[in-house]
Design a protein around this motif. Structure first.
Motif, PDB file in Angstrom:
ATOM      1  N   THR A 129     -31.985 -61.850  86.342  1.00 37.31           N
ATOM      2  CA  THR A 129     -31.576 -61.044  87.474  1.00 37.31           C
ATOM      3  C   THR A 129     -30.321 -60.276  87.090  1.00 37.31           C
ATOM      4  O   THR A 129     -29.311 -60.871  86.715  1.00 37.31           O
ATOM      5  CB  THR A 129     -31.276 -61.923  88.709  1.00 37.31           C
ATOM      6  OG1 THR A 129     -32.457 -62.664  89.041  1.00 37.31           O
ATOM      7  CG2 THR A 129     -30.860 -61.078  89.892  1.00 37.31           C
ATOM      8  N   LEU A 130     -30.403 -58.959  87.154  1.00 37.74           N
ATOM      9  CA  LEU A 130     -29.257 -58.088  86.935  1.00 37.74           C
ATOM     10  C   LEU A 130     -28.618 -57.868  88.297  1.00 37.74           C
ATOM     11  O   LEU A 130     -29.300 -57.462  89.245  1.00 37.74           O
ATOM     12  CB  LEU A 130     -29.715 -56.757  86.346  1.00 37.74           C
ATOM     13  CG  LEU A 130     -28.657 -55.668  86.277  1.00 37.74           C
ATOM     14  CD1 LEU A 130     -27.912 -55.769  84.955  1.00 37.74           C
ATOM     15  CD2 LEU A 130     -29.295 -54.298  86.396  1.00 37.74           C
ATOM     16  N   LYS A 131     -27.334 -58.174  88.405  1.00 40.35           N
ATOM     17  CA  LYS A 131     -26.637 -58.015  89.681  1.00 40.35           C
ATOM     18  C   LYS A 131     -25.471 -57.057  89.488  1.00 40.35           C
ATOM     19  O   LYS A 131     -24.642 -57.241  88.601  1.00 40.35           O
ATOM     20  CB  LYS A 131     -26.128 -59.361  90.189  1.00 40.35           C
ATOM     21  CG  LYS A 131     -25.493 -59.279  91.566  1.00 40.35           C
ATOM     22  CD  LYS A 131     -25.154 -60.660  92.099  1.00 40.35           C
ATOM     23  CE  LYS A 131     -24.657 -60.576  93.519  1.00 40.35           C
ATOM     24  NZ  LYS A 131     -24.399 -61.913  94.082  1.00 40.35           N
ATOM     25  N   ILE A 132     -25.435 -56.023  90.332  1.00 41.17           N
ATOM     26  CA  ILE A 132     -24.360 -55.045  90.320  1.00 41.17           C
ATOM     27  C   ILE A 132     -23.657 -55.120  91.675  1.00 41.17           C
ATOM     28  O   ILE A 132     -24.319 -55.102  92.721  1.00 41.17           O
ATOM     29  CB  ILE A 132     -24.898 -53.616  90.107  1.00 41.17           C
ATOM     30  CG1 ILE A 132     -25.727 -53.546  88.823  1.00 41.17           C
ATOM     31  CG2 ILE A 132     -23.752 -52.605  90.074  1.00 41.17           C
ATOM     32  CD1 ILE A 132     -26.484 -52.251  88.657  1.00 41.17           C
ATOM     33  N   ILE A 133     -22.332 -55.189  91.652  1.00 43.12           N
ATOM     34  CA  ILE A 133     -21.558 -55.265  92.892  1.00 43.12           C
ATOM     35  C   ILE A 133     -20.567 -54.102  92.937  1.00 43.12           C
ATOM     36  O   ILE A 133     -19.826 -53.874  91.976  1.00 43.12           O
ATOM     37  CB  ILE A 133     -20.789 -56.600  92.996  1.00 43.12           C
ATOM     38  CG1 ILE A 133     -21.756 -57.780  92.948  1.00 43.12           C
ATOM     39  CG2 ILE A 133     -19.938 -56.639  94.270  1.00 43.12           C
ATOM     40  CD1 ILE A 133     -21.080 -59.138  92.857  1.00 43.12           C
ATOM     41  N   ASP A 134     -20.565 -53.380  94.048  1.00 44.95           N
ATOM     42  CA  ASP A 134     -19.582 -52.324  94.278  1.00 44.95           C
ATOM     43  C   ASP A 134     -18.255 -53.007  94.593  1.00 44.95           C
ATOM     44  O   ASP A 134     -18.152 -53.761  95.569  1.00 44.95           O
ATOM     45  CB  ASP A 134     -20.036 -51.447  95.446  1.00 44.95           C
ATOM     46  CG  ASP A 134     -19.118 -50.281  95.718  1.00 44.95           C
ATOM     47  OD1 ASP A 134     -17.884 -50.461  95.698  1.00 44.95           O
ATOM     48  OD2 ASP A 134     -19.636 -49.175  95.968  1.00 44.95           O
ATOM     49  N   SER A 135     -17.240 -52.769  93.794  1.00 40.36           N
ATOM     50  CA  SER A 135     -15.956 -53.460  93.954  1.00 40.36           C
ATOM     51  C   SER A 135     -15.259 -53.114  95.264  1.00 40.36           C
ATOM     52  O   SER A 135     -14.520 -53.923  95.805  1.00 40.36           O
ATOM     53  CB  SER A 135     -15.025 -53.135  92.783  1.00 40.36           C
ATOM     54  OG  SER A 135     -15.586 -53.591  91.575  1.00 40.36           O
ATOM     55  N   LYS A 136     -15.505 -51.923  95.806  1.00 46.40           N
ATOM     56  CA  LYS A 136     -14.853 -51.498  97.043  1.00 46.40           C
ATOM     57  C   LYS A 136     -15.566 -52.037  98.284  1.00 46.40           C
ATOM     58  O   LYS A 136     -14.954 -52.650  99.140  1.00 46.40           O
ATOM     59  CB  LYS A 136     -14.788 -49.970  97.098  1.00 46.40           C
ATOM     60  CG  LYS A 136     -14.064 -49.426  98.298  1.00 46.40           C
ATOM     61  CD  LYS A 136     -13.982 -47.911  98.243  1.00 46.40           C
ATOM     62  CE  LYS A 136     -13.254 -47.359  99.444  1.00 46.40           C
ATOM     63  NZ  LYS A 136     -13.210 -45.890  99.418  1.00 46.40           N
TER      64      LYS A 136
END
Length: 146
Positions: free
Chosen positions: A50-57
């Motif tokens: 699972t590739l997980k990307i999180i927007d830091s803002k």
């Protein structure tokens, strides 16, 4: 006949490979220069990750299931947007990779960087570097995915 010290003193070689899920790119603190982001990691046995990307803002996240070792995503202006900062990681049923950060440059940042890249590229061309070597050196010098 060998004594215990001699038996335990024999040299050996250990070969290590990067474990599944090891992040190859974007590397930590990479700035994305183009409209596409290229993600790459180790997954020789094609296990489900699972590739997980999180927007830091906004802290919004996107998860993508894959059994491959790379993925290209567009800077869509919705989730992945210019000026945004993100973290990404990979996980399987038992492990999670280190979390890596990247940012997407704004149009102004890209314009400002283009002149520096142009000067550096000319220097490399004058030194007879090949195009693929030039692109790699530009990416390393400016910490960008180019």
């Amino acid at each position: 006949m060998m004594n215990d010290v001699e038996k335990n003193s024999n040299a050996g070689v250990v070969y290590r490979t990067k474990p599944v899920g090891s992040i190859l790119q974007p590397l930590p603190k990479t700035q994305i220069f183009k409209e596409k982001i290229y993600f790459e990691w180790v997954n020789h046995n094609h296990i489900n990750l699972t590739l997980k990307i999180i927007d830091s803002k906004t802290k919004k996240s996107k998860e993508i299931e894959t059994n491959g070792s790379f993925l290209t995503l567009n800077v869509d202006g919705i989730f992945l947007r210019k000026g945004g900062n993100y973290t990404w990681s990979l996980s399987d049923a038992n492990h999670q990779s280190d979390t890596t950060i990247f940012s997407i440059l704004t149009d102004i940042q890209i314009t400002n960087l283009k002149q520096d890249i142009k000067v550096f590229k000319k220097e490399l061309i004058d030194l007879n570097f090949k195009e693929n070597e030039i692109n790699k050196l530009i990416a390393e010098k400016f910490t960008i995915q180019y």
